[in-house]
Scaffold this motif. Structure first.
Motif, PDB file in Angstrom:
ATOM      1  N   ASN A   1       2.385  -3.592  -3.546  1.00 28.44           N
ATOM      2  CA  ASN A   1       3.442  -3.835  -4.529  1.00 28.44           C
ATOM      3  C   ASN A   1       3.369  -5.263  -5.000  1.00 28.44           C
ATOM      4  O   ASN A   1       3.335  -5.548  -6.180  1.00 28.44           O
ATOM      5  CB  ASN A   1       4.806  -3.591  -3.902  1.00 28.44           C
ATOM      6  CG  ASN A   1       5.361  -2.259  -4.304  1.00 28.44           C
ATOM      7  OD1 ASN A   1       5.069  -1.779  -5.392  1.00 28.44           O
ATOM      8  ND2 ASN A   1       6.144  -1.658  -3.444  1.00 28.44           N
TER       9      ASN A   1
ATOM     10  N   GLU B   1      -4.645  -1.614  -6.537  1.00 30.27           N
ATOM     11  CA  GLU B   1      -3.563  -0.912  -7.226  1.00 30.27           C
ATOM     12  C   GLU B   1      -2.245  -1.633  -6.984  1.00 30.27           C
ATOM     13  O   GLU B   1      -1.892  -1.940  -5.841  1.00 30.27           O
ATOM     14  CB  GLU B   1      -3.474   0.538  -6.737  1.00 30.27           C
ATOM     15  CG  GLU B   1      -2.355   1.311  -7.420  1.00 30.27           C
ATOM     16  CD  GLU B   1      -2.512   2.823  -7.329  1.00 30.27           C
ATOM     17  OE1 GLU B   1      -3.427   3.285  -6.620  1.00 30.27           O
ATOM     18  OE2 GLU B   1      -1.713   3.524  -7.964  1.00 30.27           O
ATOM     19  N   MET B   2      -1.522  -1.887  -8.069  1.00 32.28           N
ATOM     20  CA  MET B   2      -0.225  -2.565  -7.951  1.00 32.28           C
ATOM     21  C   MET B   2       0.842  -1.523  -7.650  1.00 32.28           C
ATOM     22  O   MET B   2       1.613  -1.145  -8.524  1.00 32.28           O
ATOM     23  CB  MET B   2       0.115  -3.289  -9.271  1.00 32.28           C
ATOM     24  CG  MET B   2      -0.892  -4.309  -9.688  1.00 32.28           C
ATOM     25  SD  MET B   2      -1.012  -5.614  -8.449  1.00 32.28           S
ATOM     26  CE  MET B   2      -2.288  -6.611  -9.172  1.00 32.28           C
ATOM     27  N   ASP B   3       0.831  -1.056  -6.436  1.00 32.88           N
ATOM     28  CA  ASP B   3       1.755   0.017  -6.088  1.00 32.88           C
ATOM     29  C   ASP B   3       1.834   0.108  -4.583  1.00 32.88           C
ATOM     30  O   ASP B   3       0.944  -0.362  -3.880  1.00 32.88           O
ATOM     31  CB  ASP B   3       1.223   1.347  -6.655  1.00 32.88           C
ATOM     32  CG  ASP B   3       2.319   2.381  -6.764  1.00 32.88           C
ATOM     33  OD1 ASP B   3       2.889   2.513  -7.848  1.00 32.88           O
ATOM     34  OD2 ASP B   3       2.615   3.036  -5.748  1.00 32.88           O
ATOM     35  N   SER B   4       2.903   0.749  -4.082  1.00 27.15           N
ATOM     36  CA  SER B   4       3.017   0.853  -2.632  1.00 27.15           C
ATOM     37  C   SER B   4       2.085   1.912  -2.065  1.00 27.15           C
ATOM     38  O   SER B   4       1.764   1.896  -0.890  1.00 27.15           O
ATOM     39  CB  SER B   4       4.455   1.155  -2.237  1.00 27.15           C
ATOM     40  OG  SER B   4       4.933   2.230  -2.984  1.00 27.15           O
ATOM     41  N   ALA B   5       1.658   2.843  -2.899  1.00 27.90           N
ATOM     42  CA  ALA B   5       0.755   3.879  -2.396  1.00 27.90           C
ATOM     43  C   ALA B   5      -0.524   3.879  -3.218  1.00 27.90           C
ATOM     44  O   ALA B   5      -0.513   3.531  -4.388  1.00 27.90           O
ATOM     45  CB  ALA B   5       1.418   5.249  -2.474  1.00 27.90           C
TER      46      ALA B   5
END
Lengths: 462, 394
Positions: B177, B157-161
């Motif tokens: 990220n 997942e391209m995300d911090s969470a």
């Protein structure tokens, strides 16, 4: 296990760990004394103040509020809820206050999981949990069934004689008392009828709406009568399965996620026979030998709240902005008053993924440096697009910790810190720590060793 | 489905399949990687994208009656079919659609819809019923079923969470990220020095394993992200950056099968037009670049992109120039191997609303079943807990 170690374990599970000062005193106590003090403190603890958020506005006045005024009220409400959140986690972090009461409240908050947006309702629900959390489960469940936040959260406002809404009745059974597999769909329907008309007014008071209540006869779990909600709860508590459901949950939370079936069976029988006395159940657990057995010590993954409250207590952390504290809760995956859904936080390994673990391991260092952390929050950004760096604005105070150890040699300091901070078995050696520790003066040494120990995966356990 | 629509889509499909446009004009160099196996990219539009103003039923008078100010004027609609058109902000995607690289599924939802963002998103993530609470996600359960020896970044997942969708019982996806930031955050000489210690207790061992996996994944992902820099111009938005990073990892033959990308801000209760337009434009332009990137590397055939939102919005506009939380919505598929490009089914029937809300026709779990069974070659009924009929579109 030494008595001191037992006390430390007790304080992690029945509370949120011990501050350095408390640890200095209590490590010399008898276990008996420590357990009894937890219960005494809980008894002496005061109710929390309900914010005066609606002022003296009557229901009629509230009905007439314009959009602008409502928006303003909503904003104040959100701020008040934030205050309550911060105040609660601060209470948790103070091991000299009433750790057991805060712990059991957090447990029940996850059990009766309910999103709380209105500060009056939030404070009332907290006070219900405080009042009955260590008392009788019957009183607690009946009070929660009349809790206005819960009524609204589970749509019991819409549960009317002509058109029953089953949401609340279903969760009372599935999640709050007896668990799946012990009731039929028919039981849900019949129970829903018994809770019809249990509603609230705009000021947030419970209201029984007679004309919406179904006074007719119901058949519930094989019994027939014109039952109301309280009587439905009584019937649920007649079932031993309810005692067993609650005991499993308590055991899994306070002792070990891996259930020892024999033990839980024993506890459930006693819990049932005590007429659901929660305090007695916890006493039984805390006084048992098995509670302190190696497989039950240091084997639980701290919840984000456990972790943050523990760090706050050990390092006297003051979050200089509320936002920072809320950000930490959000990024770690547990926001007080905002459980993911009515089933509560699943806990255990589900707290951990690569991003939450990385933040957990770095958390103390971030707090110490008041660092900026890259985190984007999809929920918040749904309303306000754009990614922002979040700052953890906080102050830490190592002095109480330093005071505990600064008369000692490095080897003793290392052992002392390791013992104070870690519950899990750790193979960490002084050589490993010293390779990165700051030497020269004792303060720096204590600080740097503490920071390293608190960055260990072992520190995530309690 | 209307017969007219069907004819339209099949005509579209055959013409575009015969002569893919990218072969006519620019014929860029061959892909450099030797990827085998299919890739899934999930795009989440958070906040509840207004589907009715995304795919516009411009021949339906009721649409204009329900939305006197908010409707997209007929002359502005991008007419990609006889009765359904694109929001003009989706201009960049028009070519993708007309080349037969996109399938739009209308009226996707689930029974007893929940209007809370969080709850409805959880329902989409866990593939649960409306009244059921699951603590793991559909992709996570796919990982549980498929991943004995998968790397931690098998789903990324391209995300911090990490989203709930990506969390399984035993295996979970991986969140970052960007690889540089991940590398900086995971760099810790002290922890690296003790990482190899073995731990017997299950939970602690799990923490150590996750920590070590994160450290080694950071190195791997950083290296892979630099292997094959994209030659396509992406817009300067975060969403485009995430897609570019995804493309770079795909073309570098990164050992990741599922990518998860987020675009958020769709909760348009007020002043919807400008805001939704900006977001859809971001979406379309980034997606166009992404598709082009994959085409140039001959990887679009092996990629399936699915875009969803937790719910659509009310059929009627509200008093603040926006729309409130609603129910059924459209889902987009983009890829080079679509069996039924165009519109899968007719748009919503605005004459048959359910208390002012659109009725769902396709259960979102049929979408998942399609992806799991037909694209990922998994056992959808096992992962979803029961059998949902696939749509036979990939």
């Amino acid at each position: 296990m030494t008595s001191a170690s037992k006390i430390k374990h007790l304080y992690w599970r029945a509370g949120f760990g011990l501050s350095p000062k408390e640890w200095a005193t209590k490590q010399n106590w008898s276990l008996n004394k420590a357990i009894e003090q937890l219960f005494t403190q809980a008894q002496d603890s005061k109710a929390i103040t309900t914010p005066d958020f609606l002022g003296s506005r009557s229901n009629e006045q509230l009905k007439k509020l314009g959009k602008g005024e409502l928006r303003k009220l909503k904003k104040i409400g959100q701020e008040n809820v934030r205050d309550l959140n911060v105040a609660w986690i601060e209470r948790m972090s103070q091991s000299k206050e009433s750790p057991l009461l805060e712990r059991i409240c957090l447990f029940w908050h996850g059990h009766f999981a309910c999103e709380l947006k209105n500060p009056i309702l939030a404070a009332r629900q907290m006070n219900t949990l405080r009042q009955h959390g260590l008392g009788r489960f019957r009183d607690l469940l009946q009070a929660m069934a009349k809790d206005v936040a819960m009524i609204r959260y589970l749509n019991n406002q819409q549960n009317k004689k002509r058109k029953p809404n089953e949401n609340f009745a279903r969760e009372v059974m599935e999640l709050f008392s007896i668990g799946r597999g012990h009731y039929s769909e028919k039981d849900v329907k019949e129970a829903a009828r018994a809770f019809t008309g249990w509603s609230s007014d705009l000021r947030g008071d419970f209201v029984f709406r007679k004309q919406q209540h179904d006074f007719e006869s119901k058949t519930f779990m094989g019994q027939k009568g014109t039952f109301n909600g309280d009587e439905i709860i009584d019937i649920l508590l007649e079932q031993e399965a309810t005692a067993s459901f609650i005991c499993r949950k308590i055991y899994s939370y306070f002792v070990n996620e891996k259930i020892d079936e024999n033990r839980v069976r024993e506890l459930s029988r006693d819990f049932y026979e005590s007429d659901y006395d929660i305090g007695k159940l916890l006493r039984q657990i805390f006084y048992s030998d098995w509670f302190y057995a190696p497989q039950n010590v240091g084997t639980k993954i701290k919840s984000p709240i456990d972790l943050v409250a523990g760090i706050m207590g050990s390092l006297e952390v003051k979050f200089t902005t509320q936002k920072s504290l809320l950000f930490a809760q959000r990024a770690l995956g547990q926001i007080l008053f905002k459980p993911p859904n009515v089933a509560g936080w699943p806990g255990g390994k589900s707290w951990i993924d690569n991003s939450t673990l990385l933040l957990r391991l770095n958390l103390v260092a971030y707090l110490y440096r008041a660092a900026e952390v890259a985190f984007n929050d999809k929920d918040l950004e749904a309303k306000n697009p754009g990614r922002k760096m979040q700052k953890l604005e906080a102050q830490t105070n190592f002095n109480p910790l330093i005071a505990l150890f600064d008369q000692q040699e490095e080897a003793a300091i290392f052992m002392g810190l390791k013992n104070y901070f870690l519950q899990a078995n750790s193979k960490l050696t002084q050589t490993q720590v010293d390779a990165f520790a700051v030497k020269g003066n004792k303060e720096d040494y204590i600080k740097s060793v503490a920071l390293q120990i608190m960055s260990l995966p072992e520190y995530q356990m309690c | 489905m209307k017969r007219r629509n069907f004819l339209k889509t099949s005509a579209l499909a055959s013409s575009s399949l015969l002569v893919p446009r990218f072969l006519q004009g620019n014929n860029f160099g061959k892909r450099q990687a030797s990827r085998t196996g299919k890739i899934l990219v999930v795009v989440q539009l958070s906040g509840g994208n207004d589907g009715l103003n995304t795919i516009v039923p411009f021949e339906d008078d009721r649409y204009f009656q329900l939305r006197p100010q908010l409707s997209i004027p007929k002359k502005e609609v991008l007419r990609v079919s006889d009765d359904l058109g694109f929001n003009p902000a989706l201009e960049a995607l028009r070519g993708v659609f007309e080349e037969g690289l996109m399938t739009v599924v209308n009226n996707v939802g689930y029974p007893n819809p929940d209007r809370s963002h969080f709850r409805s998103m959880d329902i989409w993530h866990t593939a649960s019923d409306s009244q059921e609470y699951l603590s793991n996600g559909w992709i996570g359960r796919y990982l549980d079923s498929a991943c004995g020896g998968c790397p931690p970044y098998h789903a990324l997942e391209m995300d911090s969470a990490l989203s709930l969708a990506m969390k399984g019982e035993r295996h979970s996806g991986f969140a970052m990220n960007n690889p540089g930031q991940l590398k900086r955050a995971s760099k810790n000489p002290f922890l690296e020095s003790i990482a190899s210690q073995s731990h017997e207790e299950e939970n602690l061992a799990y923490l150590y394993k996750t920590m070590i996996d994160t450290q080694s994944s950071a190195d791997y992902l950083l290296k892979k992200s630099k292997t094959h820099p994209s030659k396509v111009n992406y817009p300067q938005t975060n969403f485009a950056k995430d897609l570019k990073q995804t493309a770079e990892l795909i073309t570098a033959d990164c050992d990741t099968k599922i990518y998860y990308v987020n675009l958020t801000g769709f909760d348009t209760h007020a002043n919807q037009k400008g805001r939704q337009g900006r977001l859809l434009k971001q979406y379309a332009e980034a997606m166009k670049a992404f598709v082009k990137d994959l085409q140039q590397n001959n990887l679009l055939d092996e990629t399936l992109i699915m875009t969803f939102s937790e719910f659509g919005r009310r059929a009627a506009q509200n008093a603040s120039g926006g729309t409130d939380h609603g129910t059924a919505n459209n889902v987009f598929f983009i890829g080079g191997q679509l069996q039924r490009p165009g519109f899968f089914n007719a748009g919503p029937n605005l004459g048959n609303l359910d208390k002012n809300d659109l009725r769902y026709e396709v259960d979102f779990r049929s979408i998942y079943a399609t992806i799991l069974d037909d694209w990922l070659e998994a056992d959808a009924s096992k992962i979803l807990g029961r059998s949902f009929e696939g749509l036979k579109i990939v």
